[in-house]
Scaffold this motif. Sequence first.
Motif, PDB file in Angstrom:
ATOM      1  N   LEU A   1       0.832  -1.199   0.000  1.00 30.45           N
ATOM      2  CA  LEU A   1       0.000   0.000   0.000  1.00 30.45           C
ATOM      3  C   LEU A   1       0.872   1.256   0.000  1.00 30.45           C
ATOM      4  O   LEU A   1       0.680   2.158  -0.819  1.00 30.45           O
ATOM      5  N   PHE A   2       1.841   1.323   0.902  1.00 32.15           N
ATOM      6  CA  PHE A   2       2.667   2.523   0.998  1.00 32.15           C
ATOM      7  C   PHE A   2       3.656   2.645  -0.159  1.00 32.15           C
ATOM      8  O   PHE A   2       4.095   3.750  -0.473  1.00 32.15           O
ATOM      9  N   THR A   3       3.985   1.534  -0.804  1.00 36.01           N
ATOM     10  CA  THR A   3       4.812   1.609  -2.008  1.00 36.01           C
ATOM     11  C   THR A   3       4.043   2.298  -3.125  1.00 36.01           C
ATOM     12  O   THR A   3       4.612   3.083  -3.885  1.00 36.01           O
ATOM     13  N   LYS A   4       2.732   2.038  -3.209  1.00 35.66           N
ATOM     14  CA  LYS A   4       1.904   2.731  -4.203  1.00 35.66           C
ATOM     15  C   LYS A   4       1.895   4.229  -3.942  1.00 35.66           C
ATOM     16  O   LYS A   4       1.835   5.031  -4.865  1.00 35.66           O
ATOM     17  N   LEU A   5       1.953   4.604  -2.677  1.00 37.01           N
ATOM     18  CA  LEU A   5       1.888   6.020  -2.311  1.00 37.01           C
ATOM     19  C   LEU A   5       3.240   6.727  -2.382  1.00 37.01           C
ATOM     20  O   LEU A   5       3.318   7.877  -2.816  1.00 37.01           O
ATOM     21  N   ALA A   6       4.298   6.047  -1.915  1.00 41.73           N
ATOM     22  CA  ALA A   6       5.567   6.739  -1.730  1.00 41.73           C
ATOM     23  C   ALA A   6       6.739   6.109  -2.464  1.00 41.73           C
ATOM     24  O   ALA A   6       7.870   6.580  -2.309  1.00 41.73           O
ATOM     25  N   GLY A   7       6.499   5.076  -3.222  1.00 36.29           N
ATOM     26  CA  GLY A   7       7.589   4.440  -3.956  1.00 36.29           C
ATOM     27  C   GLY A   7       8.647   3.887  -3.027  1.00 36.29           C
ATOM     28  O   GLY A   7       8.343   3.235  -2.036  1.00 36.29           O
ATOM     29  N   GLU A   8       9.900   4.191  -3.327  1.00 33.49           N
ATOM     30  CA  GLU A   8      10.996   3.634  -2.538  1.00 33.49           C
ATOM     31  C   GLU A   8      11.093   4.235  -1.141  1.00 33.49           C
ATOM     32  O   GLU A   8      11.827   3.743  -0.290  1.00 33.49           O
ATOM     33  N   ASN A   9      10.355   5.282  -0.870  1.00 30.26           N
ATOM     34  CA  ASN A   9      10.323   5.892   0.463  1.00 30.26           C
ATOM     35  C   ASN A   9       9.180   5.347   1.319  1.00 30.26           C
ATOM     36  O   ASN A   9       8.810   5.967   2.308  1.00 30.26           O
ATOM     37  N   GLU A  10       8.641   4.203   0.932  1.00 28.21           N
ATOM     38  CA  GLU A  10       7.464   3.683   1.628  1.00 28.21           C
ATOM     39  C   GLU A  10       7.703   3.484   3.112  1.00 28.21           C
ATOM     40  O   GLU A  10       6.810   3.737   3.916  1.00 28.21           O
ATOM     41  N   ALA A  11       8.882   3.033   3.512  1.00 30.75           N
ATOM     42  CA  ALA A  11       9.139   2.758   4.934  1.00 30.75           C
ATOM     43  C   ALA A  11       9.003   4.025   5.773  1.00 30.75           C
ATOM     44  O   ALA A  11       8.415   4.001   6.860  1.00 30.75           O
ATOM     45  N   TYR A  12       9.535   5.137   5.272  1.00 34.91           N
ATOM     46  CA  TYR A  12       9.427   6.398   6.016  1.00 34.91           C
ATOM     47  C   TYR A  12       7.972   6.827   6.164  1.00 34.91           C
ATOM     48  O   TYR A  12       7.531   7.235   7.239  1.00 34.91           O
ATOM     49  N   MET A  13       7.216   6.720   5.079  1.00 34.39           N
ATOM     50  CA  MET A  13       5.814   7.125   5.122  1.00 34.39           C
ATOM     51  C   MET A  13       4.994   6.160   5.975  1.00 34.39           C
ATOM     52  O   MET A  13       4.142   6.596   6.751  1.00 34.39           O
ATOM     53  N   ARG A  14       5.258   4.874   5.841  1.00 37.38           N
ATOM     54  CA  ARG A  14       4.507   3.860   6.596  1.00 37.38           C
ATOM     55  C   ARG A  14       4.735   4.025   8.095  1.00 37.38           C
ATOM     56  O   ARG A  14       3.792   4.095   8.876  1.00 37.38           O
ATOM     57  N   ILE A  15       5.984   4.131   8.496  1.00 35.67           N
ATOM     58  CA  ILE A  15       6.294   4.257   9.921  1.00 35.67           C
ATOM     59  C   ILE A  15       5.893   5.631  10.451  1.00 35.67           C
ATOM     60  O   ILE A  15       5.325   5.749  11.536  1.00 35.67           O
ATOM     61  N   GLY A  16       6.144   6.672   9.672  1.00 37.07           N
ATOM     62  CA  GLY A  16       5.744   8.023  10.086  1.00 37.07           C
ATOM     63  C   GLY A  16       4.242   8.135  10.275  1.00 37.07           C
ATOM     64  O   GLY A  16       3.771   8.712  11.265  1.00 37.07           O
ATOM     65  N   THR A  17       3.487   7.562   9.351  1.00 40.93           N
ATOM     66  CA  THR A  17       2.030   7.570   9.477  1.00 40.93           C
ATOM     67  C   THR A  17       1.604   6.803  10.723  1.00 40.93           C
ATOM     68  O   THR A  17       0.722   7.240  11.458  1.00 40.93           O
ATOM     69  N   GLY A  18       2.254   5.674  10.964  1.00 40.21           N
ATOM     70  CA  GLY A  18       1.937   4.887  12.153  1.00 40.21           C
ATOM     71  C   GLY A  18       2.192   5.659  13.437  1.00 40.21           C
ATOM     72  O   GLY A  18       1.362   5.652  14.361  1.00 40.21           O
ATOM     73  N   VAL A  19       3.315   6.345  13.512  1.00 44.89           N
ATOM     74  CA  VAL A  19       3.637   7.141  14.703  1.00 44.89           C
ATOM     75  C   VAL A  19       2.595   8.246  14.900  1.00 44.89           C
ATOM     76  O   VAL A  19       2.096   8.469  16.013  1.00 44.89           O
ATOM     77  N   LEU A  20       2.237   8.920  13.821  1.00 42.47           N
ATOM     78  CA  LEU A  20       1.238   9.991  13.925  1.00 42.47           C
ATOM     79  C   LEU A  20      -0.139   9.445  14.318  1.00 42.47           C
ATOM     80  O   LEU A  20      -0.854  10.075  15.109  1.00 42.47           O
ATOM     81  N   GLU A  21      -0.512   8.288  13.802  1.00 47.71           N
ATOM     82  CA  GLU A  21      -1.792   7.678  14.185  1.00 47.71           C
ATOM     83  C   GLU A  21      -1.782   7.262  15.651  1.00 47.71           C
ATOM     84  O   GLU A  21      -2.805   7.382  16.344  1.00 47.71           O
TER      85      GLU A  21
END
Length: 130
Positions: free
Chosen positions: A34-54
């Motif tokens: 899912l996050f690869t579709k959104l952020a490409g190779e930066n998916e880990a940063y977006m996935r974990i960052g979103t998790g922390v914010l949630e």
Amino acid sequence: MNKNLITILKAIAAIIMLQTLFYKFSAAQESVELFTKLAGENEAYMRIGTGVLELIASILLFVPKSVWFGALMTIGLMSGAVLGHLTKIGISHNNDGGLLFGSAIFILIVGLIVLFKERKNIPFIGSKFS
């Protein structure tokens, strides 16, 4: 709106956000896709960052002086989720029948309700809602 109903809605929204953290933080394949579709190779940063914010938003929904901020964070996060579904992910992800999208819509609506209910507690502008 009844205070007990608001508490129940906040609890449901927080539980939904919190239960997705396992998938985000453990790099579950569904979450990575899912996050690869959104952020490409930066998916880990977006996935974990979103998790922390949630996680922070879920906690703040129950901290009396910060409920308004938790609701605002929830609105921002879920607006991003809905936008992501509408532009890149699609309504249905991984054959879920739109469950993830529907959850984001539900949590967004809860955030809007809670922020409206807490509008008087927003610093600087809350007094204008009296």
